[in-house]
Design a protein around this motif. Structure first.
Motif, PDB file in Angstrom:
ATOM      1  N   ARG A 118       0.837  -1.170  -0.059  1.00  0.00           N
ATOM      2  CA  ARG A 118      -0.042   0.028   0.032  1.00  0.00           C
ATOM      3  C   ARG A 118       0.889   1.228  -0.091  1.00  0.00           C
ATOM      4  NH1 ARG A 118      -5.584   0.183  -0.984  1.00  0.00           N
ATOM      5  NH2 ARG A 118      -6.531   1.858  -0.216  1.00  0.00           N
ATOM      6  N   SER A 119       2.154   1.083   0.534  1.00  0.00           N
ATOM      7  CA  SER A 119       2.833   2.306   0.498  1.00  0.00           C
ATOM      8  C   SER A 119       3.576   2.727  -0.756  1.00  0.00           C
ATOM      9  CB  SER A 119       4.019   2.053   1.567  1.00  0.00           C
ATOM     10  OG  SER A 119       5.188   1.027   0.901  1.00  0.00           O
ATOM     11  N   HIS A 120       3.307   1.968  -1.720  1.00  0.00           N
ATOM     12  CA  HIS A 120       3.931   1.973  -3.264  1.00  0.00           C
ATOM     13  C   HIS A 120       2.955   2.987  -3.849  1.00  0.00           C
ATOM     14  CE1 HIS A 120       5.869  -2.115  -3.395  1.00  0.00           C
ATOM     15  NE2 HIS A 120       6.171  -1.351  -2.383  1.00  0.00           N
ATOM     16  N   TYR A 121       1.726   3.442  -3.470  1.00  0.00           N
ATOM     17  CA  TYR A 121       1.120   4.590  -3.911  1.00  0.00           C
ATOM     18  C   TYR A 121       1.239   5.786  -3.421  1.00  0.00           C
ATOM     19  CZ  TYR A 121      -1.479   0.457  -6.004  1.00  0.00           C
ATOM     20  OH  TYR A 121      -1.822  -0.730  -6.516  1.00  0.00           O
ATOM     21  N   VAL A 122       1.588   6.708  -4.511  1.00  0.00           N
ATOM     22  CA  VAL A 122       1.824   7.954  -4.066  1.00  0.00           C
ATOM     23  C   VAL A 122       0.961   9.219  -4.753  1.00  0.00           C
ATOM     24  CG1 VAL A 122       3.582   9.822  -4.194  1.00  0.00           C
ATOM     25  CG2 VAL A 122       4.209   7.434  -3.821  1.00  0.00           C
ATOM     26  N   LYS A 123       0.545   9.980  -4.117  1.00  0.00           N
ATOM     27  CA  LYS A 123      -0.184  11.029  -4.567  1.00  0.00           C
ATOM     28  C   LYS A 123       0.578  12.067  -5.738  1.00  0.00           C
ATOM     29  CE  LYS A 123      -3.870  12.201  -1.188  1.00  0.00           C
ATOM     30  NZ  LYS A 123      -4.310  13.215  -0.332  1.00  0.00           N
ATOM     31  N   ALA A 124      -0.022  12.075  -6.957  1.00  0.00           N
ATOM     32  CA  ALA A 124       0.686  12.953  -7.886  1.00  0.00           C
ATOM     33  C   ALA A 124      -0.704  13.560  -8.778  1.00  0.00           C
ATOM     34  CB  ALA A 124       1.538  11.986  -8.782  1.00  0.00           C
ATOM     35  N   PRO A 125      -1.662  14.295  -8.222  1.00  0.00           N
ATOM     36  CA  PRO A 125      -2.893  14.854  -9.115  1.00  0.00           C
ATOM     37  C   PRO A 125      -2.311  15.523 -10.333  1.00  0.00           C
ATOM     38  CG  PRO A 125      -2.627  16.070  -7.080  1.00  0.00           C
ATOM     39  CD  PRO A 125      -1.461  14.953  -6.943  1.00  0.00           C
ATOM     40  N   GLY A 126      -3.039  15.661 -11.475  1.00  0.00           N
ATOM     41  CA  GLY A 126      -3.030  16.441 -12.484  1.00  0.00           C
ATOM     42  C   GLY A 126      -2.436  15.624 -13.786  1.00  0.00           C
ATOM     43  N   ALA A 127      -2.501  16.142 -14.790  1.00  0.00           N
ATOM     44  CA  ALA A 127      -2.108  15.591 -16.137  1.00  0.00           C
ATOM     45  C   ALA A 127      -0.720  16.524 -16.641  1.00  0.00           C
ATOM     46  CB  ALA A 127      -3.184  15.605 -17.135  1.00  0.00           C
ATOM     47  N   GLY A 128       0.020  15.704 -17.077  1.00  0.00           N
ATOM     48  CA  GLY A 128       1.303  16.191 -17.721  1.00  0.00           C
ATOM     49  C   GLY A 128       2.487  15.240 -17.481  1.00  0.00           C
ATOM     50  N   THR A 129       3.557  15.874 -17.584  1.00  0.00           N
ATOM     51  CA  THR A 129       4.890  15.229 -16.948  1.00  0.00           C
ATOM     52  C   THR A 129       5.070  15.002 -15.565  1.00  0.00           C
ATOM     53  OG1 THR A 129       5.910  15.904 -19.195  1.00  0.00           O
ATOM     54  CG2 THR A 129       7.426  15.167 -17.446  1.00  0.00           C
ATOM     55  N   VAL A 130       5.394  13.542 -15.186  1.00  0.00           N
ATOM     56  CA  VAL A 130       5.657  13.616 -13.710  1.00  0.00           C
ATOM     57  C   VAL A 130       7.160  13.037 -13.566  1.00  0.00           C
ATOM     58  CG1 VAL A 130       4.865  12.194 -11.838  1.00  0.00           C
ATOM     59  CG2 VAL A 130       3.244  12.584 -13.329  1.00  0.00           C
ATOM     60  N   ARG A 131       7.708  13.789 -12.700  1.00  0.00           N
ATOM     61  CA  ARG A 131       9.008  13.543 -12.158  1.00  0.00           C
ATOM     62  C   ARG A 131       9.105  13.105 -10.588  1.00  0.00           C
ATOM     63  NH1 ARG A 131      13.533  17.979 -14.749  1.00  0.00           N
ATOM     64  NH2 ARG A 131      13.468  16.972 -16.775  1.00  0.00           N
ATOM     65  N   LEU A 132       9.401  11.711 -10.603  1.00  0.00           N
ATOM     66  CA  LEU A 132       9.563  11.078  -9.456  1.00  0.00           C
ATOM     67  C   LEU A 132      10.842  11.094  -8.892  1.00  0.00           C
ATOM     68  CD1 LEU A 132       7.900   9.238  -7.075  1.00  0.00           C
ATOM     69  CD2 LEU A 132       8.688   7.312  -8.218  1.00  0.00           C
ATOM     70  N   TRP A 133      11.344  12.028  -7.968  1.00  0.00           N
ATOM     71  CA  TRP A 133      12.529  12.160  -7.734  1.00  0.00           C
ATOM     72  C   TRP A 133      12.819  10.967  -6.338  1.00  0.00           C
ATOM     73  CZ3 TRP A 133      15.841  15.784  -9.172  1.00  0.00           C
ATOM     74  CH2 TRP A 133      15.284  16.879 -10.002  1.00  0.00           C
ATOM     75  N   ILE A 134      13.931  10.532  -6.497  1.00  0.00           N
ATOM     76  CA  ILE A 134      14.569   9.575  -5.550  1.00  0.00           C
ATOM     77  C   ILE A 134      15.471  10.522  -4.444  1.00  0.00           C
ATOM     78  CG2 ILE A 134      15.647   7.430  -5.146  1.00  0.00           C
ATOM     79  CD1 ILE A 134      13.187   6.958  -6.791  1.00  0.00           C
ATOM     80  N   GLN A 135      14.896  10.507  -3.527  1.00  0.00           N
ATOM     81  CA  GLN A 135      15.784  11.311  -2.480  1.00  0.00           C
ATOM     82  C   GLN A 135      16.606  10.700  -1.302  1.00  0.00           C
ATOM     83  OE1 GLN A 135      11.863  13.742  -1.282  1.00  0.00           O
ATOM     84  NE2 GLN A 135      12.939  15.500  -2.205  1.00  0.00           N
ATOM     85  N   GLU A 136      17.493  10.136  -1.928  1.00  0.00           N
ATOM     86  CA  GLU A 136      18.597   9.390  -1.045  1.00  0.00           C
ATOM     87  C   GLU A 136      19.853  10.015  -1.568  1.00  0.00           C
ATOM     88  OE1 GLU A 136      17.628   7.459   0.919  1.00  0.00           O
ATOM     89  OE2 GLU A 136      15.600   7.159   0.433  1.00  0.00           O
ATOM     90  N   LYS A 137      20.842   9.460  -0.549  1.00  0.00           N
ATOM     91  CA  LYS A 137      22.269   9.748  -0.733  1.00  0.00           C
ATOM     92  C   LYS A 137      23.091   9.373  -2.067  1.00  0.00           C
ATOM     93  CE  LYS A 137      24.330   6.681   2.345  1.00  0.00           C
ATOM     94  NZ  LYS A 137      24.735   6.639   3.822  1.00  0.00           N
ATOM     95  N   ARG A 138      24.090   9.962  -2.289  1.00  0.00           N
ATOM     96  CA  ARG A 138      24.719   9.439  -3.569  1.00  0.00           C
ATOM     97  C   ARG A 138      25.388   7.830  -3.303  1.00  0.00           C
ATOM     98  NH1 ARG A 138      27.643  12.303  -7.243  1.00  0.00           N
ATOM     99  NH2 ARG A 138      27.042  14.082  -5.985  1.00  0.00           N
ATOM    100  N   GLY A 139      25.404   6.751  -3.964  1.00  0.00           N
ATOM    101  CA  GLY A 139      25.712   5.678  -3.921  1.00  0.00           C
ATOM    102  C   GLY A 139      24.522   4.860  -3.306  1.00  0.00           C
ATOM    103  N   ALA A 140      23.598   5.272  -3.192  1.00  0.00           N
ATOM    104  CA  ALA A 140      22.366   4.443  -2.444  1.00  0.00           C
ATOM    105  C   ALA A 140      21.911   3.311  -3.525  1.00  0.00           C
ATOM    106  CB  ALA A 140      21.247   5.312  -1.950  1.00  0.00           C
ATOM    107  N   LEU A 141      21.462   2.277  -2.970  1.00  0.00           N
ATOM    108  CA  LEU A 141      21.022   1.155  -3.733  1.00  0.00           C
ATOM    109  C   LEU A 141      19.679   1.021  -3.706  1.00  0.00           C
ATOM    110  CD1 LEU A 141      21.519  -0.911  -5.938  1.00  0.00           C
ATOM    111  CD2 LEU A 141      22.173  -2.591  -4.185  1.00  0.00           C
TER     112      LEU A 141
END
Length: 788
Positions: free
Chosen positions: A189-212
């Protein structure tokens, strides 16, 4: 009929909330197109896809996935790598780390922080121009400032405020910056994220450099499935049940609390079965699945949380030191307690150097009281050949505390106000457990909490024996009964059992041995009668000494071996070795700054709760000190996290309230709590677990205040306690409006305090944070609310 209607209404309310409110995302996305424009998302230049399908962060400022949304669903679904692959990659990383001398190696993240931004192009037919072909970049990318769980607020920015382009603002793309969320691969259930609207979506990965990052792709235009969470249903049912039981019109307010009632004793046993089953299941899981808790990273300390297990092994081996390796360079160091010296040894690769262990005369020791090792860890090792998991031992001890302290609180309630109701007794028991920090101790189960849990259990049982030593109303054997003058007779076995339990604190948490001082106000009538009898020669010295010896001999039996244990290890019966521990400073020289004491005492009592707008709606509160000193971050304080404990401060002013001789003893509890607050502030600094030293005493001292608030004064011995208490059918018609309101206040405050105790377990920045120890559970609960 009324009860059935109420039950039906409660069930309908739960079903409505579960199926409509918590499943609102399902109803909103029934019309989603489920279209996707590509098998894989476009990756930003800050991400690199690995051979196993995961993502590696190479540049956090450009780490995003790009996809297209048509506006038919306000949600994204983030697809993660399958569990078998994650386990395999993690196993390979751990093997590589061991091969390279415990060097840190990137492992697949269990908590992944993301943020979805939607870039919407205006419609040329309405904007009067063109917008260009290149969507604007959002600012902040993977470096956006977030809270401890990676959460930031929603924000919508438009036109020139959110874009890199120029020109007519009506033709500029609009960027909606989403709220940062975290997800866990195993919590679907945590895989679903709010992103309302139409257009280009950018999903940012907010982790440190080198994160797997075990993310494969993200999907827009998705339908959120309908789900029923039985844990959520059970939570709502428990809340409604508590409200039904404690509301002023409840039948519990019309039933007299009678400890001698067989039915009420059976009911108490049934209620105690709840923590027995819940905590017992966790204990069994620990015994079956727990593994040794020791880990090391190259260049750092070795952390081993099985201290009590090592103490047990040393006892079985017949020596006081622990069978742990001492590096030659450490043994040759002139001053190993000097922090820079230790840090240099670590930098040079000297290992193992154990964190928070005692190093003395070339051996490792534990400064924690050894009694839990003698009573629990040694027998388990001898019977099974295995080391008892520390968490299992701590949970067993805290289960004993919950049972014994509940018995003690109920005995105090009955002594203070013999004619009260089951509702009042149950409310006081729950609020007292919360004030004693039982919630913190149930949640946090490492070795630091073992001595607290053991001493709380022993002290509660010991005081229960002492409060029950008055045998004037019970037929007793003559050998059991002791009396001096006109004072009430006492049970010598109960005196001895209480003394044995309280003296045993010397081998657990020694500060709890101060509880022995509570014997003086409790037995002062008997002490005074003995003194008067000896002066008038109406009592023989042999008879006068029977009661004191019943207390002193058991105490000597348990304390003397423990003092010898200390002497063998550190040369003094009163030296536990805590000055020789390897910790944040040189403990042979360090003392808490006196300048910090006023602030520390204030924080213990009044550190405010810090509310936030996102799950779990609480955060740790800052506790700045005038001078550097040790402190553990806390969610709240005694009087803020458990506000009913404020009635402790009312005790000195309840002079007109009949307490049936318990006032001196309860005042002594209050004064002892004050002494321990000052002692802990000076010796230990600010630590959440140290609140367990005095929280239970404050809880006992709060009992008269709570009884007065919900009952008023005890009118006579023929009715339930309380001004105009009810004997009528509806239970509240003869209760004054003020008393009715106070019962609602106490009931709702108790439920709110219980909610704070539960939610504090989910606070990300606390020690042993659940988001780190059990990220799947954390995200499963978080997902109850984040999609609404």
């Amino acid at each position: 009929m009324r009860a059935l209607l109420a039950l039906l209404a409660a069930l309908l309310a739960i079903v409505a909330v579960e199926c409509v409110v918590f499943n609102a995302p399902f109803w909103r996305t029934l019309g989603a197109s489920t279209d996707t424009n590509a098998v894989h998302n476009t990756l930003g230049p800050g991400l690199k896809r690995t051979d196993d399908g995961m993502l590696t962060v190479t540049d956090p400022t450009k780490a995003y996935l790009e996809l297209t949304a048509d506006g038919t669903s306000p949600y994204l679904r983030i697809d993660t790598t399958d569990e078998s692959t994650i386990k395999q990659v993690r196993k390979q990383a751990e093997a590589e780390s061991r091969t390279n001398g415990d060097k840190e190696v990137a492992k697949p993240l269990t908590t992944i922080h993301v943020r979805a931004d939607v870039i919407t192009k205006p419609d040329p037919s309405t904007s009067g121009g063109t917008s260009g072909d290149t969507p604007a970049n959002t600012s902040g990318g993977g470096n956006a400032t977030t809270s401890a769980d990676g959460t930031t607020g929603d924000a919508t920015t438009t036109d020139a405020d959110s874009t890199a382009g120029t020109g007519d603002t009506q033709t500029t793309p609009t960027t909606t910056i989403g709220r940062s969320r975290s997800l866990n691969p195993a919590a679907e259930r945590s895989h679903y994220v709010k992103a309302p609207g139409a257009g280009t979506v950018r999903l940012w990965i907010q982790e440190k450099r080198g994160a797997l990052v075990p993310v494969t792709d993200a999907r827009a235009n998705v339908r959120v499935p309908f789900t029923v969470s039985w844990a959520r249903v059970a939570t709502m049912a428990v809340i409604l049940l508590l409200i039904a039981l404690w509301r002023p019109g409840s039948r519990l307010w019309r039933i007299r609390f009678d400890p001698a009632s067989v039915r009420q004793r059976l009911a108490f046993a049934g209620l105690m079965a709840i923590p027995v089953i819940a905590i017992g299941a966790s204990i069994v899981w620990q015994l079956v699945y727990a593994s040794p808790l020791a880990f090391h990273i190259a260049g750092g300390y070795t952390y081993d949380y099985d201290q009590y297990g090592h103490v047990a092994d040393a006892i079985i081996a017949g020596h006081p030191w622990l069978d742990l390796e001492v590096p030659d360079r450490l043994a040759a160091t002139a001053d190993p307690y000097d922090v820079p010296t230790r840090l240099q040894l670590l930098k040079d690769g000297v290992s193992p150097i154990y964190w928070d262990y005692v190093y003395y005369d070339g051996h490792w020791y534990s400064y924690f009281g050894a009694l839990p090792a003698f009573l629990l860890f040694v027998p388990y090792r001898l019977l099974t050949g295995n080391m008892l998991p520390t968490a299992a031992a701590e949970q067993f001890l805290i289960l004993l505390f919950v049972i014994f302290f509940s018995m003690l609180v109920l005995r105090v309630v009955h002594r203070v106000m013999p004619h009260t109701s089951l509702a009042a007794a149950s409310l006081i028991t729950v609020s007292s457990l919360l004030g004693s920090q039982a919630g913190y101790l149930i949640y946090r189960t490492n070795f630091y909490q073992v001595p607290f849990a053991a001493s709380l259990a022993l002290t509660s049982l010991g005081l229960w024996f002492w409060l029950g030593a008055d045998t004037s109303s019970r037929p007793m054997l003559s050998i059991d009964r002791w009396q001096a003058g006109d004072a009430k007779p006492l049970s010598l076995p109960r005196l001895a059992a209480g003394a044995l339990c309280i003296a045993a604190n010397f081998g657990c948490r020694p500060t709890f041995t101060l509880t022995a001082l509570l014997a003086f106000p409790l037995f002062w009538p008997q002490i005074r009668a003995v003194i008067a009898g000896l002066q008038s020669r109406s009592i023989s010295p042999a008879k006068a000494l029977r009661a004191p010896l019943a207390v002193i001999i058991p105490a000597i039996v348990v304390v003397a071996p423990l003092m010898m244990w200390n002497k063998v290890r550190f040369g003094s019966p009163l030296n536990f070795g805590n000055a020789y521990q390897f910790s944040v400073s040189d403990m042979t020289r360090f003392t808490q700054p006196l300048a910090d004491m006023p602030a520390t005492i204030w924080y213990y009592l009044f550190l405010p709760l810090r509310f936030v707008s996102h799950f779990p709606w609480l955060e740790v509160s800052p506790a700045p000190m005038p001078v550097w000193g040790y402190y553990e971050v806390m969610v709240g304080a005694l009087f803020t996290a458990t506000p009913l404990m404020l009635l402790t401060l009312a005790l000195p002013f309840l002079c007109g309230l009949e307490m049936h001789g318990m006032r001196p003893w309860l005042m002594s509890c209050l004064m002892l709590a004050g002494v321990l607050i000052v002692f802990d502030s000076y010796v230990g600094g600010l630590g959440w677990r140290y609140s367990a030293d005095f929280g239970w005493l404050a809880a006992l001292a709060s009992i008269p205040g709570i009884l007065w608030l919900v009952n008023g004064r005890e009118p006579d011995r023929s009715t339930l306690a309380g001004a105009n208490d009810a004997a009528s059918g509806d239970g509240i018609s003869r209760v004054t409006p003020w008393r009715w309101l106070m019962r609602w206040v106490v009931a709702l405050l108790t439920i709110a305090t219980l909610a704070v105790a539960v939610l504090s377990c989910f606070v990300p920045a606390r020690d042993d944070a659940l988001i780190m120890n059990n990220p799947t559970l954390w995200h499963q609960v978080q997902a109850w609310f984040t999609l609404l």
